[in-house]
Design a protein around this motif. Structure first.
Motif, mmCIF file in Angstrom:
data_model
loop_
_atom_site.group_PDB
_atom_site.id
_atom_site.type_symbol
_atom_site.label_atom_id
_atom_site.label_comp_id
_atom_site.label_asym_id
_atom_site.label_seq_id
_atom_site.Cartn_x
_atom_site.Cartn_y
_atom_site.Cartn_z
ATOM 1 N N SER A 101 80.454 47.862 -52.834
ATOM 2 C CA SER A 101 80.629 47.710 -54.270
ATOM 3 C C SER A 101 82.064 47.312 -54.576
ATOM 4 N N GLY A 102 82.294 46.887 -55.816
ATOM 5 C CA GLY A 102 83.657 46.737 -56.297
ATOM 6 C C GLY A 102 84.163 48.089 -56.765
ATOM 7 N N TYR A 103 85.126 48.082 -57.675
ATOM 8 C CA TYR A 103 85.689 49.328 -58.204
ATOM 9 C C TYR A 103 85.527 49.382 -59.720
ATOM 10 N N THR A 104 85.347 50.582 -60.222
ATOM 11 C CA THR A 104 85.316 50.744 -61.668
ATOM 12 C C THR A 104 86.681 50.378 -62.237
ATOM 13 N N GLU A 105 86.703 50.016 -63.515
ATOM 14 C CA GLU A 105 87.947 49.619 -64.154
ATOM 15 C C GLU A 105 88.766 50.840 -64.540
ATOM 16 N N GLY A 106 90.067 50.628 -64.702
ATOM 17 C CA GLY A 106 90.955 51.719 -65.070
ATOM 18 C C GLY A 106 92.021 51.935 -64.022
ATOM 19 N N PRO A 107 92.973 52.821 -64.282
ATOM 20 C CA PRO A 107 94.067 53.065 -63.331
ATOM 21 C C PRO A 107 93.587 53.627 -62.000
ATOM 22 N N VAL A 108 92.471 54.357 -62.017
ATOM 23 C CA VAL A 108 91.850 54.855 -60.792
ATOM 24 C C VAL A 108 90.450 54.255 -60.689
ATOM 25 N N GLY A 109 90.215 53.462 -59.661
ATOM 26 C CA GLY A 109 88.917 52.826 -59.484
ATOM 27 C C GLY A 109 88.067 53.575 -58.480
ATOM 28 N N PHE A 110 86.758 53.635 -58.747
ATOM 29 C CA PHE A 110 85.823 54.313 -57.852
ATOM 30 C C PHE A 110 84.740 53.335 -57.416
ATOM 31 N N GLY A 111 84.246 53.524 -56.192
ATOM 32 C CA GLY A 111 83.187 52.670 -55.688
ATOM 33 C C GLY A 111 82.422 53.366 -54.580
ATOM 34 N N VAL A 112 81.438 52.669 -54.038
ATOM 35 C CA VAL A 112 80.610 53.230 -52.975
ATOM 36 C C VAL A 112 80.169 52.111 -52.041
ATOM 37 N N ASP A 113 80.140 52.399 -50.752
ATOM 38 C CA ASP A 113 79.646 51.471 -49.742
ATOM 39 C C ASP A 113 78.456 52.096 -49.019
ATOM 40 N N ALA A 114 77.598 51.256 -48.470
ATOM 41 C CA ALA A 114 76.447 51.744 -47.702
ATOM 42 C C ALA A 114 76.283 50.904 -46.445
ATOM 43 N N LEU A 115 75.865 51.551 -45.361
ATOM 44 C CA LEU A 115 75.661 50.877 -44.080
ATOM 45 C C LEU A 115 74.325 51.316 -43.492
ATOM 46 N N GLY A 116 73.447 50.349 -43.255
ATOM 47 C CA GLY A 116 72.159 50.628 -42.628
ATOM 48 C C GLY A 116 72.079 49.976 -41.266
ATOM 49 N N LEU A 117 71.667 50.740 -40.253
ATOM 50 C CA LEU A 117 71.580 50.242 -38.883
ATOM 51 C C LEU A 117 70.176 50.487 -38.336
ATOM 52 N N LEU A 118 69.615 49.490 -37.680
ATOM 53 C CA LEU A 118 68.293 49.625 -37.087
ATOM 54 C C LEU A 118 68.239 48.846 -35.785
ATOM 55 N N GLY A 119 67.807 49.507 -34.714
ATOM 56 C CA GLY A 119 67.615 48.860 -33.418
ATOM 57 C C GLY A 119 66.181 49.027 -32.949
ATOM 58 N N ILE A 120 65.588 47.958 -32.415
ATOM 59 C CA ILE A 120 64.192 47.965 -31.965
ATOM 60 C C ILE A 120 64.127 47.445 -30.528
ATOM 61 N N LYS A 121 63.464 48.201 -29.670
ATOM 62 C CA LYS A 121 63.316 47.795 -28.268
ATOM 63 C C LYS A 121 62.338 46.638 -28.144
ATOM 64 N N LEU A 122 62.727 45.621 -27.400
ATOM 65 C CA LEU A 122 61.835 44.509 -27.084
ATOM 66 C C LEU A 122 61.408 44.540 -25.619
ATOM 67 N N ASP A 123 62.329 44.951 -24.734
ATOM 68 C CA ASP A 123 61.965 45.059 -23.323
ATOM 69 C C ASP A 123 62.905 46.042 -22.633
#
Length: 426
Positions: free
Chosen positions: A75-97
């Motif tokens: 995300s970006g940051y909220t406006e103002g002298p102190v900005g707040f935001g949030v990030d997310a990370l999704g990981l997925l692994g699938i066996k093929l062989d």
């Protein structure tokens, strides 16, 4: 461990939720308008053949094939002298062989019966706050530091759980500090304590069963001289196991149509606190010189390991040492090593997207503890190509072939084939 259906569902839900940011672009809030999301698909084949096996593991081959997905939302940051935001990370692994007699490639987790998992994954996030040019992050982190390098060298990258602060408020000066409490390794979906690896010819994993839930670090890098020179100093502590200091100098100097570079670094490490892994002593110096002209970049590297122990690092990661390569580390006790490398970018002759690299490393003077001098060498060839047009535009293909030989450790012949494609969701 989450099953693939649930993880896919979470990742898709997160991606769909991100589509609301398209509507929210009308909102002036930078929290939404500066948000980004990407989904990378990564297909990874890994093969290692072992010969002249040294140590208790007599497995002669490690070979697996898997499909990975990496969802990254910022995300970006909220406006103002102190900005707040949030990030997310999704990981997925699938066996093929895979097969129980070919596991331990680092692509897939292992079950207790010796077979690899069919799938694994995680979904986590981090809260962030920004004041001026100082940013605090708390949650799921992917640090890339001289004392903890970002090691995205398998199907999925490792992550860490903790807090970090980065400040660039002073021009030219970057300050870093943080504390990490646990890690999610490259072939795991579970948070776990951190452990150290030591380059030991006799028992490479002799301290890997000793863990800590505190990795503290602080560092400063200062860039000057028209951004051509950077000096850095760092301090790290894996509590009650080891502490490490790092000093660094980087410089770029134009010389006619050439660009000359120097990267010098020195590590100094000892045991820490309760010394749970016993007495530790390591000093490591590296120098990596470069010369770039046209599409070519030539490198010459020298590295020296001192102290009674080999190089120390957080497992399972690479290090920023100049002669560090993914197969051999050239960081055993008393080792001296040289490197010659050449990389060529074919864009210089009208073939954009194609990059080829070759390197040769040779080490000697290793204290093997077995009454003879240890020696090793490695030859690597890397070919990477990103398709520039057509229906497969931006699909990346990378091929690596490595041959590594030693008189004190197992010989390795390695091949990797990696296909990757990144979709920009918003």
């Amino acid at each position: 461990m989450k099953n693939s259906a649930s993880v896919i569902g979470m990742m898709v839900s997160a991606a769909v939720a991100g589509s609301f940011c398209e509507v929210a672009r009308a909102d002036e809030s930078a929290l939404f308008k500066d948000s980004t999301a990407t989904l990378q698909a990564r297909n990874y084949y890994f093969s290692r053949d072992y010969s002249g096996i040294v140590g208790p593991n007599k497995q002669s081959k490690a070979e697996e094939w898997a499909q990975g997905f990496i969802l990254n939302i910022k995300s970006g940051y909220t406006e103002g002298p102190v900005g707040f935001g949030v990030d997310a990370l999704g990981l997925l692994g699938i066996k093929l062989d895979s097969s129980p007699d070919r596991v331990k490639t680092g692509l897939l987790p292992l079950h207790t019966d010796g077979s690899s998992a069919d799938e694994y994954g995680s979904l986590a996030g981090a809260l962030k706050m920004k004041v001026g040019k100082t940013e605090l992050r708390v949650g799921e982190l992917q640090p890339n530091l001289p004392v903890l390098a970002f090691s995205d060298i398998r199907l999925l990258p490792p992550t860490y759980q903790g807090a970090s602060v980065v400040s660039t408020d002073i021009e030219g000066l970057t300050l870093n500090a943080g504390q990490l409490r646990s890690t999610n390794l490259r072939d795991s979906s579970n948070d776990q304590p951190m452990y150290a690896l030591i380059n030991d010819p006799i028992n490479p994993r002799r301290i890997a069963n000793i863990t800590s839930n505190r990795f503290n670090y602080a560092g400063a890098d200062y860039t000057f001289n028209d951004k051509r020179t950077t000096v850095g100093i760092w301090q790290a502590q894996l509590k009650d196991i080891y502490q490490q200091r790092f000093y660094n100098l980087k410089h770029i100097e134009p010389f006619g149509s050439w660009k000359l570079g120097a990267n010098l670094g020195f590590y100094d490490a000892q045991d820490d606190g309760q010394s749970k892994a016993g007495s530790l002593d390591n000093r490591a110096f590296y120098s990596l010189m470069s010369a770039a002209h046209g599409g070519n970049t030539f490198y010459v590297g020298y590295q020296a390991i001192n102290g009674k122990d080999g190089f120390l690092r957080i497992g399972d990661n690479i290090s920023p040492l100049g002669n560090e390569v993914p197969t051999y580390e050239f960081a055993a006790p008393k080792e001296r090593s040289w490197q010659l490398r050449d990389e060529y970018n074919f864009a210089a002759i009208g073939l954009p997207g194609l990059v080829v690299g070759a390197r040769y490393l040779k080490g000697d003077n290793v204290n093997t503890g077995r009454g003879f001098e240890g020696k090793d060498w490695e030859r690597d060839l890397d070919i990477g190509y990103v398709i520039q047009s057509g229906p497969f535009r931006d699909v990346g293909v990378r091929i690596r072939n490595a041959t590594a030989r030693s008189n004190y450790r197992t010989d390795i012949d390695e091949n990797r084939l990696i296909l990757s494609y990144t979709i920009k969701l918003f």
